[in-house]
Design a protein around this motif. Structure first.
Motif, mmCIF file in Angstrom:
data_model
loop_
_atom_site.group_PDB
_atom_site.id
_atom_site.type_symbol
_atom_site.label_atom_id
_atom_site.label_comp_id
_atom_site.label_asym_id
_atom_site.label_seq_id
_atom_site.Cartn_x
_atom_site.Cartn_y
_atom_site.Cartn_z
ATOM 1 N N LYS A 46 -36.699 230.990 38.174
ATOM 2 C CA LYS A 46 -36.591 229.541 38.323
ATOM 3 C C LYS A 46 -35.246 229.169 38.958
ATOM 4 O O LYS A 46 -35.191 228.355 39.888
ATOM 5 C CB LYS A 46 -36.753 228.876 36.962
ATOM 6 C CG LYS A 46 -36.650 227.348 36.967
ATOM 7 C CD LYS A 46 -36.932 226.795 35.573
ATOM 8 C CE LYS A 46 -36.844 225.272 35.558
ATOM 9 N NZ LYS A 46 -35.452 224.802 35.733
ATOM 10 N N ARG A 49 -35.155 230.148 42.684
ATOM 11 C CA ARG A 49 -35.964 229.232 43.497
ATOM 12 C C ARG A 49 -35.253 227.898 43.690
ATOM 13 O O ARG A 49 -35.244 227.331 44.789
ATOM 14 C CB ARG A 49 -37.323 229.027 42.826
ATOM 15 C CG ARG A 49 -38.218 227.965 43.479
ATOM 16 C CD ARG A 49 -38.679 228.373 44.855
ATOM 17 N NE ARG A 49 -39.724 227.471 45.349
ATOM 18 C CZ ARG A 49 -40.321 227.576 46.517
ATOM 19 N NH1 ARG A 49 -39.983 228.548 47.339
ATOM 20 N NH2 ARG A 49 -41.264 226.734 46.883
ATOM 21 N N GLU A 50 -34.616 227.407 42.618
ATOM 22 C CA GLU A 50 -33.901 226.132 42.720
ATOM 23 C C GLU A 50 -32.709 226.249 43.662
ATOM 24 O O GLU A 50 -32.353 225.293 44.356
ATOM 25 C CB GLU A 50 -33.434 225.689 41.336
ATOM 26 C CG GLU A 50 -34.567 225.240 40.421
ATOM 27 C CD GLU A 50 -34.096 224.947 39.007
ATOM 28 O OE1 GLU A 50 -32.923 225.269 38.693
ATOM 29 O OE2 GLU A 50 -34.899 224.412 38.220
ATOM 30 N N GLY A 53 -34.785 227.641 48.447
ATOM 31 C CA GLY A 53 -36.195 227.301 48.560
ATOM 32 C C GLY A 53 -37.070 228.381 49.155
ATOM 33 O O GLY A 53 -38.293 228.356 48.997
ATOM 34 N N TRP A 54 -36.476 229.344 49.854
ATOM 35 C CA TRP A 54 -37.259 230.441 50.424
ATOM 36 C C TRP A 54 -37.629 231.484 49.368
ATOM 37 O O TRP A 54 -38.505 232.304 49.603
ATOM 38 C CB TRP A 54 -36.483 231.125 51.542
ATOM 39 C CG TRP A 54 -36.232 230.279 52.744
ATOM 40 C CD1 TRP A 54 -35.031 229.837 53.203
ATOM 41 C CD2 TRP A 54 -37.207 229.768 53.672
ATOM 42 N NE1 TRP A 54 -35.185 229.086 54.346
ATOM 43 C CE2 TRP A 54 -36.522 229.030 54.656
ATOM 44 C CE3 TRP A 54 -38.597 229.868 53.757
ATOM 45 C CZ2 TRP A 54 -37.175 228.399 55.703
ATOM 46 C CZ3 TRP A 54 -39.259 229.226 54.799
ATOM 47 C CH2 TRP A 54 -38.548 228.505 55.759
ATOM 48 N N PHE A 55 -36.950 231.457 48.219
ATOM 49 C CA PHE A 55 -37.172 232.474 47.188
ATOM 50 C C PHE A 55 -38.311 232.042 46.263
ATOM 51 O O PHE A 55 -38.096 231.619 45.135
ATOM 52 C CB PHE A 55 -35.899 232.712 46.387
ATOM 53 C CG PHE A 55 -34.863 233.548 47.088
ATOM 54 C CD1 PHE A 55 -34.869 233.697 48.458
ATOM 55 C CD2 PHE A 55 -33.868 234.189 46.373
ATOM 56 C CE1 PHE A 55 -33.919 234.468 49.116
ATOM 57 C CE2 PHE A 55 -32.904 234.970 47.007
ATOM 58 C CZ PHE A 55 -32.928 235.106 48.380
ATOM 59 N N THR A 56 -39.523 232.138 46.739
ATOM 60 C CA THR A 56 -40.680 231.835 45.910
ATOM 61 C C THR A 56 -40.848 232.930 44.861
ATOM 62 O O THR A 56 -40.378 234.060 45.021
ATOM 63 C CB THR A 56 -41.953 231.754 46.756
ATOM 64 O OG1 THR A 56 -42.186 233.036 47.365
ATOM 65 C CG2 THR A 56 -41.825 230.697 47.845
ATOM 66 N N GLN A 57 -41.540 232.594 43.782
ATOM 67 C CA GLN A 57 -41.788 233.604 42.754
ATOM 68 C C GLN A 57 -42.588 234.765 43.327
ATOM 69 O O GLN A 57 -42.356 235.924 42.973
ATOM 70 C CB GLN A 57 -42.510 232.994 41.552
ATOM 71 C CG GLN A 57 -42.769 234.002 40.434
ATOM 72 C CD GLN A 57 -43.019 233.345 39.098
ATOM 73 O OE1 GLN A 57 -42.221 232.537 38.635
ATOM 74 N NE2 GLN A 57 -44.132 233.686 38.461
ATOM 75 N N ASP A 252 -46.247 226.009 52.408
ATOM 76 C CA ASP A 252 -44.841 225.897 52.043
ATOM 77 C C ASP A 252 -44.178 224.890 52.984
ATOM 78 O O ASP A 252 -44.181 225.061 54.201
ATOM 79 C CB ASP A 252 -44.139 227.255 52.152
ATOM 80 C CG ASP A 252 -42.708 227.189 51.659
ATOM 81 O OD1 ASP A 252 -41.842 226.701 52.413
ATOM 82 O OD2 ASP A 252 -42.445 227.635 50.534
#
Length: 361
Positions: A46, A49-50, A53-57, A252
């Motif tokens: 979390k 990602r915050e 923004g490119w670091f999706t789960q 996205d």
């Protein structure tokens, strides 16, 4: 710590990471310190990602899957075979500074692993784009192997005293790295991109797999294919059909915004484009293509292509292709495998472990 103790510590980290996959996140029995770290690891997704923004789960878990598969006692021991005597003879520890990139999740982990498994101390300056995941994994390592405490440090300011440097950045930042760190043993990496060679004889399965090389991490990694090399008269219809399964990438917002912006720029510049609603193909001699764009270049013969790749070797990280169709080409990576390197696959082809051995006292 002995080499075997360091291998054991990283293999325990691998077991911990094996609980986090794209298909399932669940605790396993017998994993060391799970009560302290499992829920916290999910919280790191979390935070990451915050922060970026490119670091999706999805992409974070993909990276963790890769490291979980590599951090086993068997693979680590095989990788380190032949180095035990060199490490054992070292009379003191060196401090190696690592300046990390932040383009994809845990992109600097391999350097981190190399320094610690070689028995050296590490001082890390992370990118602001990737600053949550690695410190958490380092803390886990300190719990499973308390001898690591005091040997791993992170800084956002000036680097502490150090004996050698491993730095990754752009061509521009590399000039600064060379100015500041050139007097010390170093590995300084610059921009590189990856290419795929198509002949027109690829199967639908191979072209589908190529989509993984192109779209994983939204194409932001140096191992992502950013350019296609195709023969004269190549028809892209089969390629576009095969990669359609990646069309959800447009869901996205950041990717979609880049697609719309770059398309507008190209159209205003009157560039010829091929596109399918989520990827644009532009004929260009450059290797580094913008997000949502793939460059392509035509070749006349395999001989001329081989010459071009040899001349541009310092710009290329990976070459993807089919050994059967391209006999004689060296170090081809199969379609779909660029983001699944082995422990021995060193960035820019520079053996990091050999470098670390060379600086041992």
């Amino acid at each position: 710590m002995t080499l075997q103790q360091r291998i054991n510590a990283f293999s325990k980290l691998g077991t911990f990471l094996s609980q986090f996959s794209r298909t399932n996140i669940a605790q396993k029995e017998g994993v060391a310190h799970n009560d302290l770290f499992f829920d916290g690891m999910k919280h790191q997704f979390k935070l990451a990602r915050e922060n970026n923004g490119w670091f999706t789960q999805e992409n974070i878990l993909f990276a963790l899957e890769g490291w979980a598969a590599l951090l086993t006692e068997e693979k680590l021991s095989e990788w380190m075979s032949g180095y035990n005597d060199a490490f054992a003879k070292a009379q003191s520890q060196k401090t190696v500074a690592i300046i990390m990139a932040g383009n994809i999740p845990l992109v600097g982990f391999h350097d981190f692993l190399c320094v610690l498994i070689a028995g050296q101390n590490v001082a890390i300056k992370q990118s602001s784009n990737d600053k949550h995941l690695l410190p958490y994994l380092a803390k886990y390592l300190e719990y499973v192997a308390p001898d690591f405490k005091g040997r791993i440090s992170f800084t956002e300011e000036k680097l502490p005293e150090h004996d050698a440097v491993i730095a990754t950045g752009s061509d521009n930042t590399a000039r600064y790295f060379e100015y500041y760190f050139g007097m010390k043993p170093n590995i300084i990496r610059k921009n590189r991109n990856s290419v795929a060679i198509l002949t027109g004889d690829e199967s639908e399965e191979q072209l589908k797999a190529l989509g993984e090389d192109i779209f994983r991490y939204y194409g932001l990694g140096c191992r992502n294919v950013s350019k296609l090399l195709v023969p004269e008269g190549y028809n892209f219809d089969a390629f576009f059909k095969a990669i359609y399964s990646w069309s959800d990438v447009m869901n996205d917002a950041k990717y979609a915004n880049n697609y719309d912006y770059n398309k507008a720029v190209y159209l205003m510049s009157l560039f010829d484009l091929l596109e399918n609603g989520f990827l644009m193909l532009k004929e260009d001699e450059s290797y580094g293509s913008p997000i949502a764009t793939l460059f392509y270049e035509k070749y006349e013969s395999k001989e001329s292509l081989d010459l071009k790749l040899s001349q541009d070797a310092d710009k290329i990280q990976c070459i993807v292709g089919d050994d059967k169709n391209l006999q004689g080409f060296k170090s081809l990576i199969p379609f779909g495998k660029t983001q699944k390197p082995n422990l021995q696959d060193y960035a820019d082809g520079v053996d990091t472990i050999a470098f670390l051995v060379s600086i041992l006292p």
